[in-house]
Motif scaffolding. Structure first.
Motif, PDB file in Angstrom:
ATOM      1  N   VAL A  37       0.831  -1.206   0.000  1.00 43.38           N
ATOM      2  CA  VAL A  37       0.000   0.000   0.000  1.00 43.38           C
ATOM      3  C   VAL A  37       0.868   1.259   0.000  1.00 43.38           C
ATOM      4  O   VAL A  37       0.618   2.211  -0.757  1.00 43.38           O
ATOM      5  N   VAL A  38       1.879   1.279   0.856  1.00 42.98           N
ATOM      6  CA  VAL A  38       2.760   2.449   0.933  1.00 42.98           C
ATOM      7  C   VAL A  38       3.426   2.715  -0.418  1.00 42.98           C
ATOM      8  O   VAL A  38       3.437   3.851  -0.910  1.00 42.98           O
ATOM      9  N   PHE A  39       3.954   1.674  -1.028  1.00 44.63           N
ATOM     10  CA  PHE A  39       4.622   1.882  -2.307  1.00 44.63           C
ATOM     11  C   PHE A  39       3.625   2.140  -3.432  1.00 44.63           C
ATOM     12  O   PHE A  39       3.974   2.807  -4.416  1.00 44.63           O
ATOM     13  N   GLY A  40       2.417   1.641  -3.307  1.00 48.86           N
ATOM     14  CA  GLY A  40       1.398   1.990  -4.294  1.00 48.86           C
ATOM     15  C   GLY A  40       1.164   3.489  -4.348  1.00 48.86           C
ATOM     16  O   GLY A  40       1.048   4.082  -5.432  1.00 48.86           O
ATOM     17  N   VAL A  41       1.120   4.114  -3.178  1.00 52.63           N
ATOM     18  CA  VAL A  41       0.962   5.571  -3.119  1.00 52.63           C
ATOM     19  C   VAL A  41       2.205   6.266  -3.678  1.00 52.63           C
ATOM     20  O   VAL A  41       2.109   7.243  -4.433  1.00 52.63           O
ATOM     21  N   LEU A  42       3.384   5.747  -3.304  1.00 50.79           N
ATOM     22  CA  LEU A  42       4.623   6.336  -3.815  1.00 50.79           C
ATOM     23  C   LEU A  42       4.744   6.154  -5.326  1.00 50.79           C
ATOM     24  O   LEU A  42       5.252   7.043  -6.028  1.00 50.79           O
ATOM     25  N   LEU A  44       2.334   6.178  -7.453  1.00 52.47           N
ATOM     26  CA  LEU A  44       1.485   7.188  -8.090  1.00 52.47           C
ATOM     27  C   LEU A  44       2.191   8.547  -8.101  1.00 52.47           C
ATOM     28  O   LEU A  44       2.143   9.278  -9.100  1.00 52.47           O
ATOM     29  N   ALA A  45       2.865   8.871  -6.998  1.00 55.33           N
ATOM     30  CA  ALA A  45       3.622  10.127  -6.954  1.00 55.33           C
ATOM     31  C   ALA A  45       4.773  10.087  -7.955  1.00 55.33           C
ATOM     32  O   ALA A  45       5.084  11.099  -8.601  1.00 55.33           O
ATOM     33  N   TRP A  46       5.376   8.913  -8.118  1.00 53.58           N
ATOM     34  CA  TRP A  46       6.482   8.765  -9.077  1.00 53.58           C
ATOM     35  C   TRP A  46       5.999   8.969 -10.514  1.00 53.58           C
ATOM     36  O   TRP A  46       6.748   9.461 -11.355  1.00 53.58           O
ATOM     37  N   VAL A  47       4.755   8.601 -10.780  1.00 53.32           N
ATOM     38  CA  VAL A  47       4.176   8.837 -12.103  1.00 53.32           C
ATOM     39  C   VAL A  47       4.176  10.331 -12.418  1.00 53.32           C
ATOM     40  O   VAL A  47       4.528  10.749 -13.534  1.00 53.32           O
ATOM     41  N   GLN A  48       3.803  11.132 -11.435  1.00 57.03           N
ATOM     42  CA  GLN A  48       3.770  12.578 -11.646  1.00 57.03           C
ATOM     43  C   GLN A  48       5.171  13.127 -11.895  1.00 57.03           C
ATOM     44  O   GLN A  48       5.370  13.983 -12.769  1.00 57.03           O
ATOM     45  N   LEU A  49       6.155  12.614 -11.136  1.00 56.96           N
ATOM     46  CA  LEU A  49       7.533  13.048 -11.353  1.00 56.96           C
ATOM     47  C   LEU A  49       8.030  12.606 -12.723  1.00 56.96           C
ATOM     48  O   LEU A  49       8.699  13.366 -13.430  1.00 56.96           O
ATOM     49  N   TRP A  50       7.693  11.366 -13.100  1.00 60.85           N
ATOM     50  CA  TRP A  50       8.095  10.867 -14.423  1.00 60.85           C
ATOM     51  C   TRP A  50       7.528  11.743 -15.535  1.00 60.85           C
ATOM     52  O   TRP A  50       8.235  12.097 -16.482  1.00 60.85           O
ATOM     53  N   LEU A  99      -6.736   2.240  -6.690  1.00 62.52           N
ATOM     54  CA  LEU A  99      -7.681   2.816  -5.735  1.00 62.52           C
ATOM     55  C   LEU A  99      -7.372   4.274  -5.407  1.00 62.52           C
ATOM     56  O   LEU A  99      -8.275   5.021  -5.009  1.00 62.52           O
ATOM     57  N   THR A 100      -6.103   4.677  -5.574  1.00 66.28           N
ATOM     58  CA  THR A 100      -5.750   6.068  -5.284  1.00 66.28           C
ATOM     59  C   THR A 100      -5.791   6.952  -6.520  1.00 66.28           C
ATOM     60  O   THR A 100      -5.407   8.125  -6.461  1.00 66.28           O
ATOM     61  N   GLY A 101      -6.230   6.391  -7.658  1.00 68.53           N
ATOM     62  CA  GLY A 101      -6.534   7.238  -8.793  1.00 68.53           C
ATOM     63  C   GLY A 101      -5.536   7.273  -9.916  1.00 68.53           C
ATOM     64  O   GLY A 101      -5.506   8.252 -10.691  1.00 68.53           O
ATOM     65  N   ASN A 102      -4.709   6.239 -10.076  1.00 65.92           N
ATOM     66  CA  ASN A 102      -3.809   6.230 -11.231  1.00 65.92           C
ATOM     67  C   ASN A 102      -4.633   6.251 -12.516  1.00 65.92           C
ATOM     68  O   ASN A 102      -5.547   5.446 -12.688  1.00 65.92           O
TER      69      ASN A 102
END
Length: 212
Positions: A37-42, A44-50, A99-102
């Protein structure tokens, strides 16, 4: 006449002991779920950085940064050291991403299955007994190879120039080794130093001064 134990007889207790050691505890399952779960959220954040980096440097940014998306597998496997830990953590991370919106949606579940299976291969080949750095690096590399094959079909990579494909493949494998294998070990070792991984397989290995 007294007979010495046969090789098979001496091996059977060790094999039973190994199998019992591979059984999962509830705490291990919960920990792998939390890692996912923790890395799933990370992720998603990495997608934005990418996306930001890609806008500055071009499409090869994805392959350079791809290894980060294998971290859940390698952190979980290195800490828990049980069959399926790498696979399960990556699948849970994919579920958390959805679930967090990717924006990619449910297709990420298949991505998680493929990347998790790729990350699991080196551990399976060692019968889940070797978690030294070279095996962790190999886990990142095989996850990269599996993901590249999957992307070959999903994104029609065969339409790209062979030279570009080779560069993409090499960059992704190196990224898997660096951002997945090496960084995964570094992060897990730092996490171990906080004490939260006491009682897990990594803790027992370090206390016995085994190479990890």
């Amino acid at each position: 006449m007294q007979h010495s134990p046969s090789f098979q007889q001496t091996q059977e207790p060790a094999e039973r002991s190994w199998r019992s050691g591979m059984a999962w505890s509830q705490r291990e399952l919960v920990t792998v779920a939390v890692i996912g779960v923790v890395f799933g959220v990370l992720y998603l954040a990495w997608v934005q950085l990418w996306l930001f980096v890609q806008g500055l440097t071009g499409p090869l940014a994805m392959d350079v940064m791809f290894g980060f998306w294998f971290l859940a597998s390698i952190v979980a496997a290195y800490a828990i050291r049980k069959p399926g830990a790498a696979f399960l953590a990556e699948v849970i991370a994919a579920i958390a991403e959805v679930l967090t919106g990717n924006p990619s949606g449910a297709i990420l579940l298949l991505t998680g299955v493929i990347q998790g299976a790729g990350a699991e291969v080196p551990f399976a080949l060692t019968r889940w007994r070797n978690y030294r750095l070279p095996v962790l690096l190999a886990s990142g590399a095989t996850a990269a190879v599996f993901s590249f094959i999957y992307n070959w079909f999903r994104f029609s990579y065969w339409e790209l120039a062979p030279g570009l494909l080779l560069i993409m493949f090499v960059l992704r494998v190196l990224s898997g080794m660096a951002l997945g294998g090496w960084l995964g070990k570094l992060l897990t070792d730092r996490l171990y130093q906080t004490g939260v991984l006491q009682g897990f397989a990594i803790d027992r290995a370090k206390r016995q001064a085994e190479p990890v």
